[in-house]
Design a protein around this motif. Structure first.
Motif, PDB file in Angstrom:
ATOM      1  N   ILE A  96      15.497 -29.287  20.207  1.00  0.00           N
ATOM      2  CA  ILE A  96      15.435 -28.952  19.415  1.00  0.00           C
ATOM      3  C   ILE A  96      15.672 -29.211  18.638  1.00  0.00           C
ATOM      4  O   ILE A  96      16.690 -29.877  18.482  1.00  0.00           O
ATOM      5  CB  ILE A  96      17.416 -27.425  19.682  1.00  0.00           C
ATOM      6  CG1 ILE A  96      17.245 -26.714  21.035  1.00  0.00           C
ATOM      7  CG2 ILE A  96      17.269 -27.412  18.234  1.00  0.00           C
ATOM      8  CD1 ILE A  96      18.208 -26.071  21.481  1.00  0.00           C
ATOM      9  N   TYR A  97      14.818 -30.054  17.579  1.00  0.00           N
ATOM     10  CA  TYR A  97      14.585 -30.589  16.838  1.00  0.00           C
ATOM     11  C   TYR A  97      15.754 -29.576  14.931  1.00  0.00           C
ATOM     12  O   TYR A  97      15.683 -28.211  14.253  1.00  0.00           O
ATOM     13  CB  TYR A  97      13.786 -31.166  15.797  1.00  0.00           C
ATOM     14  CG  TYR A  97      12.589 -31.602  17.099  1.00  0.00           C
ATOM     15  CD1 TYR A  97      13.396 -33.319  16.815  1.00  0.00           C
ATOM     16  CD2 TYR A  97      11.739 -31.132  17.419  1.00  0.00           C
ATOM     17  CE1 TYR A  97      12.580 -33.362  17.502  1.00  0.00           C
ATOM     18  CE2 TYR A  97      10.929 -31.646  18.406  1.00  0.00           C
ATOM     19  CZ  TYR A  97      11.668 -32.953  18.820  1.00  0.00           C
ATOM     20  OH  TYR A  97      11.005 -34.356  19.381  1.00  0.00           O
ATOM     21  N   LYS A  98      16.700 -30.581  14.110  1.00  0.00           N
ATOM     22  CA  LYS A  98      17.631 -30.141  13.377  1.00  0.00           C
ATOM     23  C   LYS A  98      16.368 -30.683  11.689  1.00  0.00           C
ATOM     24  O   LYS A  98      15.469 -30.814  12.034  1.00  0.00           O
ATOM     25  CB  LYS A  98      18.256 -31.289  13.054  1.00  0.00           C
ATOM     26  CG  LYS A  98      19.310 -30.765  13.220  1.00  0.00           C
ATOM     27  CD  LYS A  98      20.518 -31.732  12.959  1.00  0.00           C
ATOM     28  CE  LYS A  98      21.390 -31.955  14.347  1.00  0.00           C
ATOM     29  NZ  LYS A  98      22.305 -32.688  13.646  1.00  0.00           N
ATOM     30  N   PHE A  99      16.148 -28.859  10.593  1.00  0.00           N
ATOM     31  CA  PHE A  99      15.819 -28.860  10.318  1.00  0.00           C
ATOM     32  C   PHE A  99      16.370 -29.741   8.990  1.00  0.00           C
ATOM     33  O   PHE A  99      17.400 -30.753   9.340  1.00  0.00           O
ATOM     34  CB  PHE A  99      16.495 -27.681   8.994  1.00  0.00           C
ATOM     35  CG  PHE A  99      15.204 -26.490   9.970  1.00  0.00           C
ATOM     36  CD1 PHE A  99      13.965 -26.218  10.211  1.00  0.00           C
ATOM     37  CD2 PHE A  99      15.767 -25.300  10.238  1.00  0.00           C
ATOM     38  CE1 PHE A  99      13.540 -25.358  11.215  1.00  0.00           C
ATOM     39  CE2 PHE A  99      16.068 -24.622  11.093  1.00  0.00           C
ATOM     40  CZ  PHE A  99      14.699 -24.292  11.505  1.00  0.00           C
ATOM     41  N   ALA A 100      15.044 -30.226   8.131  1.00  0.00           N
ATOM     42  CA  ALA A 100      15.264 -31.834   6.886  1.00  0.00           C
ATOM     43  C   ALA A 100      16.102 -31.654   5.833  1.00  0.00           C
ATOM     44  O   ALA A 100      15.360 -29.901   5.164  1.00  0.00           O
ATOM     45  CB  ALA A 100      14.466 -32.505   6.539  1.00  0.00           C
TER      46      ALA A 100
ATOM     47  N   THR B 170       5.988 -23.214   6.947  1.00  0.00           N
ATOM     48  CA  THR B 170       5.940 -24.576   7.572  1.00  0.00           C
ATOM     49  C   THR B 170       7.412 -24.893   7.222  1.00  0.00           C
ATOM     50  O   THR B 170       8.119 -24.298   6.139  1.00  0.00           O
ATOM     51  CB  THR B 170       5.003 -25.363   6.516  1.00  0.00           C
ATOM     52  OG1 THR B 170       5.243 -25.953   5.644  1.00  0.00           O
ATOM     53  CG2 THR B 170       3.959 -25.662   6.711  1.00  0.00           C
ATOM     54  N   VAL B 171       8.056 -25.707   8.427  1.00  0.00           N
ATOM     55  CA  VAL B 171       9.294 -25.986   8.001  1.00  0.00           C
ATOM     56  C   VAL B 171       9.057 -27.969   7.722  1.00  0.00           C
ATOM     57  O   VAL B 171       8.437 -28.375   8.754  1.00  0.00           O
ATOM     58  CB  VAL B 171      10.472 -25.754   8.943  1.00  0.00           C
ATOM     59  CG1 VAL B 171      10.585 -23.736   8.220  1.00  0.00           C
ATOM     60  CG2 VAL B 171       9.552 -26.341  10.498  1.00  0.00           C
ATOM     61  N   VAL B 172      10.194 -28.372   7.281  1.00  0.00           N
ATOM     62  CA  VAL B 172      10.360 -30.000   7.811  1.00  0.00           C
ATOM     63  C   VAL B 172      11.421 -29.970   8.616  1.00  0.00           C
ATOM     64  O   VAL B 172      12.339 -29.498   8.243  1.00  0.00           O
ATOM     65  CB  VAL B 172      10.156 -30.581   6.108  1.00  0.00           C
ATOM     66  CG1 VAL B 172      10.280 -32.249   6.691  1.00  0.00           C
ATOM     67  CG2 VAL B 172       9.250 -30.127   5.045  1.00  0.00           C
ATOM     68  N   ILE B 173      11.356 -30.758   9.646  1.00  0.00           N
ATOM     69  CA  ILE B 173      12.042 -30.708  10.880  1.00  0.00           C
ATOM     70  C   ILE B 173      12.208 -32.630  10.201  1.00  0.00           C
ATOM     71  O   ILE B 173      11.912 -33.385  10.523  1.00  0.00           O
ATOM     72  CB  ILE B 173      11.747 -30.703  11.885  1.00  0.00           C
ATOM     73  CG1 ILE B 173      10.902 -31.462  12.354  1.00  0.00           C
ATOM     74  CG2 ILE B 173      12.219 -29.164  12.070  1.00  0.00           C
ATOM     75  CD1 ILE B 173      10.068 -31.493  13.923  1.00  0.00           C
ATOM     76  N   ILE B 174      13.633 -32.715  11.132  1.00  0.00           N
ATOM     77  CA  ILE B 174      13.969 -34.433  11.655  1.00  0.00           C
ATOM     78  C   ILE B 174      13.463 -34.551  12.849  1.00  0.00           C
ATOM     79  O   ILE B 174      13.769 -34.499  13.900  1.00  0.00           O
ATOM     80  CB  ILE B 174      15.729 -34.604  11.663  1.00  0.00           C
ATOM     81  CG1 ILE B 174      16.116 -34.110  10.204  1.00  0.00           C
ATOM     82  CG2 ILE B 174      15.672 -35.927  11.824  1.00  0.00           C
ATOM     83  CD1 ILE B 174      18.103 -34.500  10.025  1.00  0.00           C
ATOM     84  N   ARG B 175      12.485 -35.625  12.997  1.00  0.00           N
ATOM     85  CA  ARG B 175      11.978 -36.067  14.393  1.00  0.00           C
ATOM     86  C   ARG B 175      12.140 -37.192  14.339  1.00  0.00           C
ATOM     87  O   ARG B 175      11.895 -38.272  13.337  1.00  0.00           O
ATOM     88  CB  ARG B 175      10.865 -36.394  13.635  1.00  0.00           C
ATOM     89  CG  ARG B 175       9.134 -36.560  15.011  1.00  0.00           C
ATOM     90  CD  ARG B 175       9.081 -35.377  15.335  1.00  0.00           C
ATOM     91  NE  ARG B 175       8.025 -36.025  16.972  1.00  0.00           N
ATOM     92  CZ  ARG B 175       7.607 -34.818  17.319  1.00  0.00           C
ATOM     93  NH1 ARG B 175       8.028 -33.508  17.068  1.00  0.00           N
ATOM     94  NH2 ARG B 175       6.740 -34.574  18.243  1.00  0.00           N
ATOM     95  N   GLU B 176      13.040 -37.441  15.683  1.00  0.00           N
ATOM     96  CA  GLU B 176      12.805 -38.659  16.462  1.00  0.00           C
ATOM     97  C   GLU B 176      12.197 -39.402  16.839  1.00  0.00           C
ATOM     98  O   GLU B 176      10.989 -39.196  16.252  1.00  0.00           O
ATOM     99  CB  GLU B 176      13.721 -38.488  17.590  1.00  0.00           C
ATOM    100  CG  GLU B 176      14.926 -37.491  17.545  1.00  0.00           C
ATOM    101  CD  GLU B 176      15.334 -37.636  18.880  1.00  0.00           C
ATOM    102  OE1 GLU B 176      15.379 -38.019  20.070  1.00  0.00           O
ATOM    103  OE2 GLU B 176      17.234 -36.424  19.396  1.00  0.00           O
ATOM    104  N   GLN B 177      12.114 -41.431  16.474  1.00  0.00           N
ATOM    105  CA  GLN B 177      11.094 -41.754  17.206  1.00  0.00           C
ATOM    106  C   GLN B 177       9.982 -41.400  18.396  1.00  0.00           C
ATOM    107  O   GLN B 177      10.475 -41.167  19.103  1.00  0.00           O
ATOM    108  CB  GLN B 177      11.408 -43.701  17.909  1.00  0.00           C
ATOM    109  CG  GLN B 177      12.076 -44.139  15.585  1.00  0.00           C
ATOM    110  CD  GLN B 177      10.957 -44.509  15.023  1.00  0.00           C
ATOM    111  OE1 GLN B 177      10.820 -43.886  14.875  1.00  0.00           O
ATOM    112  NE2 GLN B 177      10.366 -45.649  15.249  1.00  0.00           N
TER     113      GLN B 177
END
Length: 169
Positions: free
Chosen positions: A3-7, A148-155
């Protein structure tokens, strides 16, 4: 399932500022090259006529209009290309963000283009960008337009580096 958080607004603002700086630098270099070519071309043909053209207000306005249109085209190309290929512009890569569709799938070039056009709509009074600060999914108007949405993406690559145990034993 991850689960990714929204930026949020500020992360997105910093990424956009980085991208805008890159766009301005590239556009400035291209403008200098075009202006140099124009001046040297004008000088080589007739040195008096080009000075008169530069002093003419209609000529100056048309040059400014063409420059603005080329700047907007550069913005459209930049964001469409990067969002369409990876969902990440250089600014978003540095901050760790990614643009995806509202269902989490990668976006197409068509969606990326629609989102880039939506930037101009969001730019009206900057309200479309600020909207992301108050929206439940942190979507700006351009996100809502393109779905669209912008997510915080991990490496993506966790193989490099060191893993340290939390217990010092």
């Amino acid at each position: 399932m991850t689960i990714y958080k929204f930026a949020g607004f500020w992360r997105r603002f910093i990424a956009f500022s980085i991208d805008n700086t890159i766009i301005i630098m590239v556009f400035s270099v291209l403008s200098i090259i075009a202006a140099t070519a124009y001046v040297f071309g004008a000088i080589s043909s007739n040195s008096d006529a080009w000075l008169a053209d530069l002093a003419d207000p209609t000529s100056s306005l048309s040059i400014m209009f063409i420059s603005c249109m080329l700047y907007f085209a550069t913005i459209l190309f930049y964001f469409t290309y990067f969002h369409g290929t990876t969902g990440r512009t250089p600014g978003k890569m540095l901050i760790g963000l990614q643009v995806v569709s509202t269902d989490g799938a990668p976006i197409s070039f068509g969606t990326a283009f629609l989102r880039a056009v939506g930037y101009f709509i969001s730019f009206i009074y900057f309200l479309g960008f600020i909207w992301a600060a108050f929206d439940k999914k942190k979507q700006g108007w351009h996100d809502k337009i393109a779905g669209t949405v912008v997510i915080i993406r991990e490496q993506q690559n966790n193989t490099a580096g060191i893993s340290i145990s939390e217990n010092p034993d």
